[in-house]
Write a protein that holds these residues in place. Structure first.
Motif, PDB file in Angstrom:
ATOM      1  N   SER A  99     -23.972   8.423 -16.787  1.00 20.87           N
ATOM      2  CA  SER A  99     -24.694   7.330 -17.422  1.00 20.87           C
ATOM      3  C   SER A  99     -23.708   6.306 -17.967  1.00 20.87           C
ATOM      4  N   THR A 100     -23.900   5.055 -17.542  1.00 22.52           N
ATOM      5  CA  THR A 100     -23.060   3.973 -18.057  1.00 22.52           C
ATOM      6  C   THR A 100     -23.889   3.050 -18.946  1.00 22.52           C
ATOM      7  N   GLU A 101     -25.069   3.561 -19.340  1.00 18.85           N
ATOM      8  CA  GLU A 101     -25.929   2.765 -20.228  1.00 18.85           C
ATOM      9  C   GLU A 101     -25.578   3.083 -21.674  1.00 18.85           C
ATOM     10  N   GLY A 102     -25.772   2.143 -22.538  1.00 22.53           N
ATOM     11  CA  GLY A 102     -25.545   2.407 -23.957  1.00 22.53           C
ATOM     12  C   GLY A 102     -24.064   2.310 -24.317  1.00 22.53           C
ATOM     13  N   ARG A 103     -23.747   2.761 -25.499  1.00 22.63           N
ATOM     14  CA  ARG A 103     -22.375   2.581 -26.000  1.00 22.63           C
ATOM     15  C   ARG A 103     -21.397   3.564 -25.360  1.00 22.63           C
ATOM     16  N   ASP A 104     -21.902   4.773 -25.070  1.00 22.68           N
ATOM     17  CA  ASP A 104     -21.029   5.777 -24.471  1.00 22.68           C
ATOM     18  C   ASP A 104     -21.257   5.856 -22.962  1.00 22.68           C
ATOM     19  N   VAL A 105     -20.201   6.194 -22.275  1.00 16.79           N
ATOM     20  CA  VAL A 105     -20.352   6.576 -20.865  1.00 16.79           C
ATOM     21  C   VAL A 105     -20.419   8.090 -20.871  1.00 16.79           C
ATOM     22  N   LYS A 106     -21.480   8.642 -20.269  1.00 15.31           N
ATOM     23  CA  LYS A 106     -21.606  10.107 -20.263  1.00 15.31           C
ATOM     24  C   LYS A 106     -21.401  10.636 -18.849  1.00 15.31           C
ATOM     25  N   ILE A 107     -20.501  11.591 -18.753  1.00 10.70           N
ATOM     26  CA  ILE A 107     -20.241  12.225 -17.453  1.00 10.70           C
ATOM     27  C   ILE A 107     -20.386  13.724 -17.669  1.00 10.70           C
ATOM     28  N   ILE A 108     -21.524  14.241 -17.244  1.00  8.63           N
ATOM     29  CA  ILE A 108     -21.839  15.623 -17.589  1.00  8.63           C
ATOM     30  C   ILE A 108     -22.017  16.447 -16.316  1.00  8.63           C
ATOM     31  N   GLY A 109     -21.312  17.562 -16.250  1.00 11.46           N
ATOM     32  CA  GLY A 109     -21.440  18.432 -15.088  1.00 11.46           C
ATOM     33  C   GLY A 109     -22.204  19.684 -15.430  1.00 11.46           C
ATOM     34  N   LYS A 110     -22.870  20.221 -14.430  1.00  6.48           N
ATOM     35  CA  LYS A 110     -23.487  21.536 -14.633  1.00  6.48           C
ATOM     36  C   LYS A 110     -22.360  22.541 -14.927  1.00  6.48           C
ATOM     37  N   ASN A 111     -21.288  22.410 -14.145  1.00  8.93           N
ATOM     38  CA  ASN A 111     -20.096  23.199 -14.421  1.00  8.93           C
ATOM     39  C   ASN A 111     -18.904  22.233 -14.542  1.00  8.93           C
ATOM     40  N   GLU A 112     -17.736  22.784 -14.776  1.00 11.67           N
ATOM     41  CA  GLU A 112     -16.547  21.943 -14.979  1.00 11.67           C
ATOM     42  C   GLU A 112     -16.247  21.093 -13.749  1.00 11.67           C
ATOM     43  N   ARG A 113     -16.424  21.731 -12.598  1.00 14.46           N
ATOM     44  CA  ARG A 113     -16.131  21.021 -11.350  1.00 14.46           C
ATOM     45  C   ARG A 113     -17.025  19.789 -11.222  1.00 14.46           C
ATOM     46  N   GLY A 114     -18.301  19.971 -11.551  1.00 16.78           N
ATOM     47  CA  GLY A 114     -19.244  18.852 -11.485  1.00 16.78           C
ATOM     48  C   GLY A 114     -18.810  17.721 -12.409  1.00 16.78           C
ATOM     49  N   ALA A 115     -18.331  18.087 -13.593  1.00 20.84           N
ATOM     50  CA  ALA A 115     -17.879  17.055 -14.537  1.00 20.84           C
ATOM     51  C   ALA A 115     -16.713  16.266 -13.939  1.00 20.84           C
ATOM     52  N   LEU A 116     -15.805  16.979 -13.283  1.00 19.80           N
ATOM     53  CA  LEU A 116     -14.674  16.290 -12.646  1.00 19.80           C
ATOM     54  C   LEU A 116     -15.172  15.363 -11.527  1.00 19.80           C
ATOM     55  N   TYR A 117     -16.135  15.840 -10.752  1.00 21.55           N
ATOM     56  CA  TYR A 117     -16.694  14.986  -9.684  1.00 21.55           C
ATOM     57  C   TYR A 117     -17.309  13.722 -10.285  1.00 21.55           C
ATOM     58  N   GLY A 118     -17.976  13.893 -11.413  1.00 21.23           N
ATOM     59  CA  GLY A 118     -18.585  12.731 -12.075  1.00 21.23           C
ATOM     60  C   GLY A 118     -17.520  11.736 -12.524  1.00 21.23           C
ATOM     61  N   ALA A 119     -16.394  12.262 -13.013  1.00 22.38           N
ATOM     62  CA  ALA A 119     -15.311  11.366 -13.455  1.00 22.38           C
ATOM     63  C   ALA A 119     -14.759  10.587 -12.257  1.00 22.38           C
ATOM     64  N   PHE A 120     -14.576  11.266 -11.142  1.00 16.53           N
ATOM     65  CA  PHE A 120     -14.107  10.566  -9.944  1.00 16.53           C
ATOM     66  C   PHE A 120     -15.132   9.522  -9.484  1.00 16.53           C
ATOM     67  N   GLU A 121     -16.401   9.868  -9.611  1.00 14.03           N
ATOM     68  CA  GLU A 121     -17.445   8.913  -9.216  1.00 14.03           C
ATOM     69  C   GLU A 121     -17.375   7.651 -10.086  1.00 14.03           C
ATOM     70  N   TYR A 122     -17.239   7.865 -11.381  1.00 16.50           N
ATOM     71  CA  TYR A 122     -17.168   6.730 -12.307  1.00 16.50           C
ATOM     72  C   TYR A 122     -15.960   5.845 -11.969  1.00 16.50           C
ATOM     73  N   LEU A 123     -14.825   6.492 -11.740  1.00 18.00           N
ATOM     74  CA  LEU A 123     -13.613   5.733 -11.413  1.00 18.00           C
ATOM     75  C   LEU A 123     -13.755   5.006 -10.081  1.00 18.00           C
ATOM     76  N   SER A 124     -14.396   5.656  -9.130  1.00 20.52           N
ATOM     77  CA  SER A 124     -14.588   5.026  -7.827  1.00 20.52           C
ATOM     78  C   SER A 124     -15.448   3.766  -7.970  1.00 20.52           C
ATOM     79  N   ARG A 125     -16.469   3.873  -8.793  1.00 18.41           N
ATOM     80  CA  ARG A 125     -17.310   2.687  -9.028  1.00 18.41           C
ATOM     81  C   ARG A 125     -16.491   1.558  -9.658  1.00 18.41           C
TER      82      ARG A 125
END
Ligand code: GCU
Length: 677
Positions: A99-125
């Motif tokens: 989520s890039t809405e609101g004041r915080d960007v939230k990158i939440i994974g079901k597991n740790e790996r998912g969280a890392l994938y979310g971080a890469f997704e955010y950076l890719s965007r």
């Protein structure tokens, strides 16, 4: 630097005016401070990426938060720190919420790996200049998204075109594992979660104490990226390495040997993904030697890894490479179904049968393997080749996503119902617990990884399609180009044009109408050699003579291969009228004068297509030339060199193939190009 190929699509190049369009949060909160954890990695990666893209250094903390932060962590860690949140409910393993809405960007994974994938997704965007405010969930299509690397212990790589191994040297795991860590980072960014690091034609010495220690070192540097290490095994190891008198899978001492060996490896690599096994194929040992079934063999390993949560990828690439060509009923394409059909339901739950996409061997055009719709009570995965063994070996540009998608989208019509290959291998169609993809990648120490900068679109696309097979081939390219080469529209349009024309062009100037690639098949698999297809036991026959060409795979008159498909598909392939032209010679033996749906004869189509394909390859040179000054010199020259080679080699292809079939058939080319030299 912009020229450093080893960063591939993770360059984090400055985005022009990024700050003007996007107000960055002030800090990063990574909700795990353990250095080997993917969430810790995500924090570091976010810091690095933002520094590159925005030239701003954000601090990374592991708790608390300021007025506006980028928060990355698992659901559990997030709710512990900030309270429950409904948005994440639908997350599956390895999935993430961004989520890039609101004041915080939230990158939440079901597991740790998912969280890392979310971080890469955010950076890719961000790296693509996408600063939109939105939120969404992403879940994987299938749990198994692995690569296979065919590295040998001596540091060579079977069918590798990017230099020697990053994993092995002189018989041992390499001392320096930095490059392996960098590779794991690339793989994580395309959501690959497992890697088999050694050749399917496996060397038993991998199991030595020194090498098991080495496996541990490799796993240690890949773990922070959520990439689990696995290995290929040689079936005869208990005998050839362990000193037992047999390797019979039903011999208790053999079973005990594997249990022991497996426990020893898991002690050093507690999260090992599992084993990949090539048995009774191309001279490799296997259970058939002892009259045991392939399932007996697979289940022996499955029992050994089960307590550790491991998976066995058991290859369906089992065939006899000494079959007799004079028998017109013989057909290597039948082998997988013949070997595996009766074993359906006999594999343990943690076994996945790994099926090459087509019935033969990574050819430029094959129908989907009939095994996909045959196994209903067995978990399966698709094996694709990122390393283009038969497809120009990265001296030719061949963008493979469209080829893979044709197979993944293929509807096998099992039980007359929609049964796409992609939904079979995900486990969804036949309700299987496991499944997914294995991509044979074979990266090397070359800074380009694969031997060619442009070839990296194939690795990127492999990850994208393993995660979401419905992704579009052009969209994937566009993203990859932006991340790799920047924002210039002309660069993007040109590389897209070249890439999207590349597979059809290669098919046109190599082997068309389903006759296979027509490379030399004895060893190199590179360059034209149509004569090598026949007259041997490999079974990649064309059955070309003076009058006719193609394999008769019909039930009524041929090898019966068409009958291995479900009834609707079988009927389509059984009849010439309903077989698509591009598979005509795969399923039928016809005269050169046979008319295609286009109205052309088979032989005239050969002549024309080879001219067309080679002509297209010539245009890649001028297309690339039009980018001079728009791509840094190192990559510009590197790619130009390859395009010039491809243009020349495509002419060699064109003339060799056309001349060969002209000599054989003595049918003139209507356009009078062939045979007048
Ligand atoms: C192909 C390839 C071999 C490889 C084999 C396999 O035949 O040429 O090098 O070992 O596939 O996938 O097992």
């Amino acid at each position: 630097t912009a020229e450093d190929g080893s960063q591939a699509w993770l360059r984090y190049a400055p985005v022009p005016n990024a700050n003007r369009y996007h107000s960055l949060p002030l800090s990063i909160v990574a909700l795990n401070s353990t250095k080997s954890s993917p969430v810790y990695t995500a924090g570091q990666e976010l810091q690095k990426g933002i520094k590159g893209i925005f030239q701003e250094q954000l601090n990374v903390n592991s708790a608390g938060k300021g007025s506006s932060s980028i928060i990355v962590g698992t659901i559990d860690a997030y709710s512990k720190a900030y309270g429950d949140c409904d948005e994440f409910k639908e997350l599956e393993d390895d999935g993430f919420y961004l989520s890039t809405e609101g004041r915080d960007v939230k990158i939440i994974g079901k597991n740790e790996r998912g969280a890392l994938y979310g971080a890469f997704e955010y950076l890719s965007r961000l790296a693509q200049g996408n600063f939109a405010s939105d939120s969404y969930l992403a879940n994987p299509h299938a749990p198994i998204r692995w690569t296979n690397e065919w590295d040998n212990m001596d540091g060579s790589i079977e069918r590798g075109y990017g230099g020697p191994s990053i994993f092995f040297q002189n018989g041992y795991v390499a001392d320096n594992v930095t490059r392996a860590a960098e590779y794991a980072r690339l793989l994580a960014s395309i959501r690959i979660n497992g890697i088999i690091i050694n050749n399917v034609n496996a060397n038993v010495t991998l199991l030595s104490a020194r090498n098991i220690e080495g496996l541990g070192r490799l796993a240690d540097v890949m773990r922070p990226y959520g990439v689990q290490l696995g290995i290929s095994l040689n079936f005869s190891s208990p005998q050839s390495f362990g000193g037992l008198s047999s390797y019979d899978p039903l011999d208790p001492s053999v079973d005990a040997w594997w249990t022991n060996t497996t426990n020893t490896i898991y002690k050093r690599v507690p999260d090992m993904a599992g084993y990949l096994v090539k048995a009774n194929s191309e001279g490799q040992p296997g259970p058939l030697t002892y009259n045991r079934t392939l399932a007996d063999g697979a289940n022996m390993f499955a029992r050994a890894v089960k307590p550790h949560g491991g998976v066995i990828m058991f290859r369906a690439f089992v065939y006899d490479n000494h079959i007799n060509e004079s028998n017109w009923k013989n057909d290597r394409a039948n082998a997988a179904v013949e070997f595996f059909k009766d074993l359906d339901g006999k594999f343990d739950e943690n076994v996945v049968v790994q099926i090459k996409y087509g019935p033969i061997d990574f050819q430029v055009r094959e129908p989907a393997s009939p095994l996909f719709s045959t196994l209903r009570n067995t978990s399966t995965s698709i094996e694709l080749q990122v390393t283009p063994e038969y497809l120009g070996q990265n001296c030719h540009l061949v963008y493979l996503a469209p080829l893979w998608k044709e197979i993944l989208d293929f509807d096998t019509r099992a039980d007359n119902k929609s049964s796409k290959v992609s939904n079979i291998i995900s486990g969804q169609r036949f309700k299987r617990p496991l499944g997914g993809s294995a991509g044979v990648v074979n990266v090397g120490t070359n800074t380009t990884w694969l031997g060619s900068h442009l070839a990296m679109s194939n690795l990127y696309a492999y990850g994208a399609l393993a995660w979401d097979p419905s992704a579009d081939s052009v969209d994937i390219l566009r993203e990859w180009i932006r991340l790799t080469f920047g924002f210039d529209e002309k660069v993007s349009d040109t590389i897209i044009e070249m890439s999207m024309k590349s597979w059809p062009a290669y098919e046109n100037y190599s082997g068309n109408l389903g006759i296979q690639t027509l490379t030399d098949i004895i060893y190199t698999h590179f360059g034209p050699n149509p004569a090598s297809q026949d007259g041997n036991g490999w079974g990649q026959w064309t059955r070309a003579d003076k009058f006719s060409i193609g394999m008769d795979r019909t039930v009524k008159n041929g090898t019966g291969n068409a009958g291995q498909y479900s009834p609707e598909v079988a009927q389509r392939y059984e009849n010439i009228e309903t077989t698509p032209d591009n598979l005509l010679l795969w399923f039928h033996h016809v005269n050169y004068t046979q008319k295609l749906k286009s109205g052309k004869s088979v032989i005239q189509h050969f002549y024309d297509a080879h001219y067309e394909g080679a002509a297209t390859a010539q245009t890649f040179v001028s297309l690339w030339e039009s980018l001079k000054g728009k791509v840094d010199e190192e990559r510009y020259n590197h790619i130009m060199f390859r395009q010039v080679f491809q243009a020349g080699h495509s002419l060699v292809w064109r003339d060799s193939i056309n001349q060969f079939y002209h000599n054989l058939s003595e049918i003139p080319d209507e356009a009078k190009r062939v045979g007048n030299h």
